[in-house]
Design an enzyme around this catalytic site. Structure first.
Site, PDB file in Angstrom:
ATOM      1  N   THR A  92       0.866  -1.177   0.000  1.00  0.00           N
ATOM      2  CA  THR A  92       0.000   0.000   0.000  1.00  0.00           C
ATOM      3  C   THR A  92       0.898   1.220   0.000  1.00  0.00           C
ATOM      4  OG1 THR A  92      -0.002   0.118   2.404  1.00  0.00           O
ATOM      5  CG2 THR A  92      -1.737  -1.164   1.387  1.00  0.00           C
TER       6      THR A  92
ATOM      7  N   GLU B 287      -5.673  -3.965   2.239  1.00  0.00           N
ATOM      8  CA  GLU B 287      -5.643  -4.802   3.438  1.00  0.00           C
ATOM      9  C   GLU B 287      -6.902  -5.648   3.621  1.00  0.00           C
ATOM     10  OE1 GLU B 287      -4.811  -1.645   3.205  1.00  0.00           O
ATOM     11  OE2 GLU B 287      -3.162  -1.093   4.566  1.00  0.00           O
TER      12      GLU B 287
ATOM     13  N   LYS C   1     -10.155  17.843  15.029  1.00  0.00           N
ATOM     14  CA  LYS C   1     -10.606  17.642  16.404  1.00  0.00           C
ATOM     15  C   LYS C   1     -10.794  18.996  17.073  1.00  0.00           C
ATOM     16  CE  LYS C   1      -8.600  13.186  16.160  1.00  0.00           C
ATOM     17  NZ  LYS C   1      -7.603  12.799  15.160  1.00  0.00           N
TER      18      LYS C   1
ATOM     19  N   TRP D  11     -15.417  15.829  16.659  1.00  0.00           N
ATOM     20  CA  TRP D  11     -14.754  15.674  15.371  1.00  0.00           C
ATOM     21  C   TRP D  11     -15.532  16.383  14.263  1.00  0.00           C
ATOM     22  CZ3 TRP D  11     -13.037   9.793  14.873  1.00  0.00           C
ATOM     23  CH2 TRP D  11     -12.090   9.520  15.878  1.00  0.00           C
TER      24      TRP D  11
END
Lengths: 546, 546
Positions: A185, A330, A437, A442
């Site tokens: 990746t 993944e 944040k 968030w």
């Protein structure tokens, strides 16, 4: 007490032998750069993969050895998939689109003993050769004449290695957890990391991806691999489609709209995979040329979110269903898919689409959850967003040469931030490292970017968090105006009014000439933070965050 | 070198949890004998299976213990499937249609600690109880009132055991090869033998059976289990369909044509499994009542071959596709399926049907071959017939308490004799033990029976091999004439002319009043051989075998 069923291991070679026995006369068509389309069958694939396996044994390849490819989607690449893995060696598909430094890192890290490359990568290979001392031999995917034309000393040709080898191979039986494939990746930070697939994960993923509610792959299909075979094994389709006996079509290097349309029509393609960019090009061609697909009935779209307008065009204008999928290298990669529920059948079209533009629900075999910063599970209400976690038998537990990096709780941290609604549909809202944040809560940078880019005078926008003494971080928009636009900060901020919660309102806007991009065209948020992370916000920031 | 994917075991409890999470509001409908239909959802199934697991733990059930069922298809039986196996114990589904002696043998052989039974089996249980000392407790699948009505001392009620148990259970994680279920096959000779399924085989079979080219099971389906849940786990559908999120329908005890039609129409059933006898009754009802199915679009038919006329009626008259499947208790059972190839799409209807009446091609995951008496592989030419062998991860390698009975070559001997044609379609021609060995060649007893039964004056016929000094065995027809018929031996033999090879011609015909049948209605060939195996063939047998 154990059951008394056969201990048959799940091996990728069983896909090859099943396809040859059950679907031996089904065609495999590859577009080649300079000559006529190459045509073979599953029986032909079996024979050539067998010859290749004999050639690899003759080269001294042993189980566990890494053998790499630098190749587009075509029949030789497919032979390498089956020949290398079937033997028990590891098929390492190198992404030629990465920066040369990254490719060098990957090859040396993987310790590839042999690399098979397409003619179009001769130039790249000449750059790589002196910097990849681990490689014992580079091999051209072509004949002797083509190898000679490459002007690399003593370069062997694939066809010479294959010649006169027996076309039947006694595929070894081994532990189904044996490594089969390797894909790195390319993160935007740090070195690439290698995902080491197993035979078991490949076979299980093939079953799951073929299911009616996933990609619905059948022997009645003609499947085109448009996603490169060096991107998460073309999303597992080179295993899944042969297992199901579909006719295969591989486009080679050309995936522009016109090339795809001509290939699909010529071969009767019913199903193809690819990123939104590919399908945007395809739809643009259809519109410009005033033509329609006559056999394509669905596409698997992932990599990034499918824009709603693209989905509408494909489905409403051309009758091509979008299977909106989410996954990563993944995750093999099929993990969630926006298949509607039976109870949605009677909803109005736009409400159905509201669900289909989300990344969807987990296919049988994998589980997902979302967690807050403390690691607690968040509710599935479509609003709470947190770190997306995933687990299952075709999900990576750690990376090559990083064994032990796995999480003790058995979940994989995707690095994505997502919501899950009451119906189970997951939607990516941000990357974990990009989320802003603010005051313990968030804010999604992606949502703020999408709104900016919806403004008619904005060409591109990136949103990052910049430090703030009271709120920790506050959003900053970095935007490129369209040519001729005089848009002001105040006008763009006004555009956000009513589109977001008040406390999400960006604190400032910076207009710049261009934004930084990576090798694959993605916006580089890391670079953006490097450049503008210390931007001085206007004098009284707390008022806008009230 | 091993891959680095997660070590997630394939467990049946993952089907239950996936269904509850991803398809929690999807319905499960059970027809009950004397009351209204019972309705629940996957979320409800999860809760009740959890309560059951707690109850089993309280009873002292441990991993590996056998816990049995004597029950029709309904929601409590499904709870037992998941509750027992999810815990790591073995769900033993006892076939109540066997002779009492066989049931007694099976229960004692399995060492069932607990047996859960439907109210309709109270009489049977009273016969079994004194003869099954291994059973610690018999439990009625009903409430306290129903248990009292059974008039069995101290009989506990299922609902009392479940009451007040927590509806969440922490399903244990264990080796996927752990035994999950036990089903005895009732051969016509010897004692029944137990097939011990594993969690792995159950999950893999669910994937394979759901594939588009197998049963094509989807969340858009409403699946009815018509095949009993004590027959090879209703062909694996109670695992497969929940994994896919289909709505479930269970018919209870009544599977006559009218009951099925009403149930299918009421619940919108799209797919159901069952033996030909069931579908014959269904079609007869449709014809008599002059009604049509409006939602059923396909049936999975196996157990014995689907008669061509039945297939034609279902497909041509009612638009219900027949998925003609072959399998055995030992094969979980889906092994081969007569799905046509893409290349068959343009064939005339009757040529397509020629292929569909065969038992079909192996689903991805299993392999088949045919072998002659010496164990050599026979050609796939549609003519050569030999012992059908099979292998794969959901095929039994041996029987319960007979471990070590497995073949050293890793194949399972099905006991069927079959051909495989050049397109890979397998067709059963006989049982191995019924095939007639004449002069070193094999003659199919089933083919000779089918021809006899095609004669308008024959009600039933069985064909066996009788000893012959020169040819080893020669065929003898034992037949029952229709009422009033005066058919002669010569006339029946003349009927064979032109329908078979000359050396297949039966040497004699015996007309009898009735043929011997087993508990499930099957012709008992063993009894036939016992009665007529020493029949004296006509004086010059060698002439007819020339």
């Amino acid at each position: 007490m154990l059951g008394l069923m056969m201990k048959t291991p799940l091996l990728l070679s069983s896909i090859l032998t099943h396809a040859a026995h059950a679907h031996g006369d089904v065609e495999i068509v590859s577009r080649t750069p300079d000559s006529a389309d190459h045509r073979t069958t599953y029986r032909g694939l079996y024979r050539r993969s067998s010859q290749l396996a004999h050639a690899l044994v003759a080269l001294g390849v042993k189980q566990g050895d890494r053998v790499a490819t630098l190749a587009w989607n075509g029949y030789r690449h497919l032979e390498l998939y089956y020949g290398i893995s079937g033997l028990g060696a590891v098929c390492h598909t190198v992404n030629p689109r990465l920066f040369v430094d990254q490719i060098v890192y990957i090859i040396n890290h993987a310790e590839d003993r042999f690399i098979f490359f397409d003619q179009s990568f001769v130039g790249l290979v000449k750059e790589l050769m002196p910097r990849c001392p681990v490689v014992e031999q580079w091999i051209l995917l072509g004949d002797a004449q083509q190898a000679k034309a490459a002007e690399i000393a003593d370069l062997p040709a694939y066809e010479d290695l294959m010649a006169d080898r027996p076309d039947e191979f006694d595929w070894p039986i081994f532990d189904e957890n044996t490594a089969s494939g390797l894909c790195y990746t390319s993160g935007t930070t740090g070195n690439p990391k290698g995902v080491l697939y197993s035979h078991r994960s490949g076979v299980l993923h093939s079953f799951a991806a073929a299911l009616p509610d996933a990609c619905n792959v059948s022997l009645d299909d003609t499947v085109a691999f448009i996603s490169p075979m060096f991107h998460a094994m073309s999303w597992g389709m080179p295993y899944c489609a042969p297992a199901m006996g579909s006719k295969l079509v591989m486009p080679g290097q050309k995936v522009d709209g016109e090339s795809l349309h001509r290939l699909f029509e010529q071969e009767g393609v019913t199903f193809a995979n690819g990123v939104p960019t590919v399908w945007l090009g395809y739809v643009q061609y259809l519109e410009q040329a005033g033509v329609r697909p006559t056999t394509l009935n669905r596409v698997l779209m992932g990599g990034t979110a499918c824009p709603r307008s693209l989905m509408a065009k494909l489905e409403d204008d051309y009758g091509v269903e979008v299977l909106h999928v989410w996954g990563m290298t993944e995750t093999s990669p099929v993990a969630t898919l926006a298949k509607l529920k039976a109870s949605h059948a009677k909803l109005p079209a736009e409400e159905r689409r509201d669900r289909k533009v989300k990344q969807g629900r987990p296919v049988f075999g994998v589980e997902i959850c979302i967690r807050d910063g403390e690691g607690d599970d968040l509710p599935h209400d479509g609003k709470a967003f947190g770190d997306l976690m995933i687990r299952g038998p075709w999900i990576a537990r750690s990376y090559f040469k990083m064994d032990g990096s796995e999480r003790p709780d058995g979940w994989f941290f995707t690095g994505d931030v997502a919501t899950i609604d009451a119906e189970g549909f997951m939607q990516i809202t941000d990357r974990s490292k990009d989320v802003i944040k603010s005051g313990g809560e968030w804010i999604s940078s992606i949502e703020l970017e999408n709104i900016a880019m919806a403004h008619p005078e904005i060409a591109e926008a990136g949103v990052i968090g910049v430090s703030h003494p009271k709120w920790d971080e506050r959003p900053l928009v970095v935007a490129v105006r369209r040519a001729g636009s005089k848009l002001t900060t105040g006008e763009l901020l006004a555009f956000y009014q009513g589109r977001i919660a008040k406390w999400w309102m960006p604190d400032d806007v910076l207009f710049v000439d261009e934004l930084p991009h990576g090798a694959t065209g993605k916006l580089l948020k890391t670079k953006l933070r490097e450049l503008y992370g210390n931007h001085q916000l206007p004098s009284q920031p707390q008022s806008s965050a009230g």
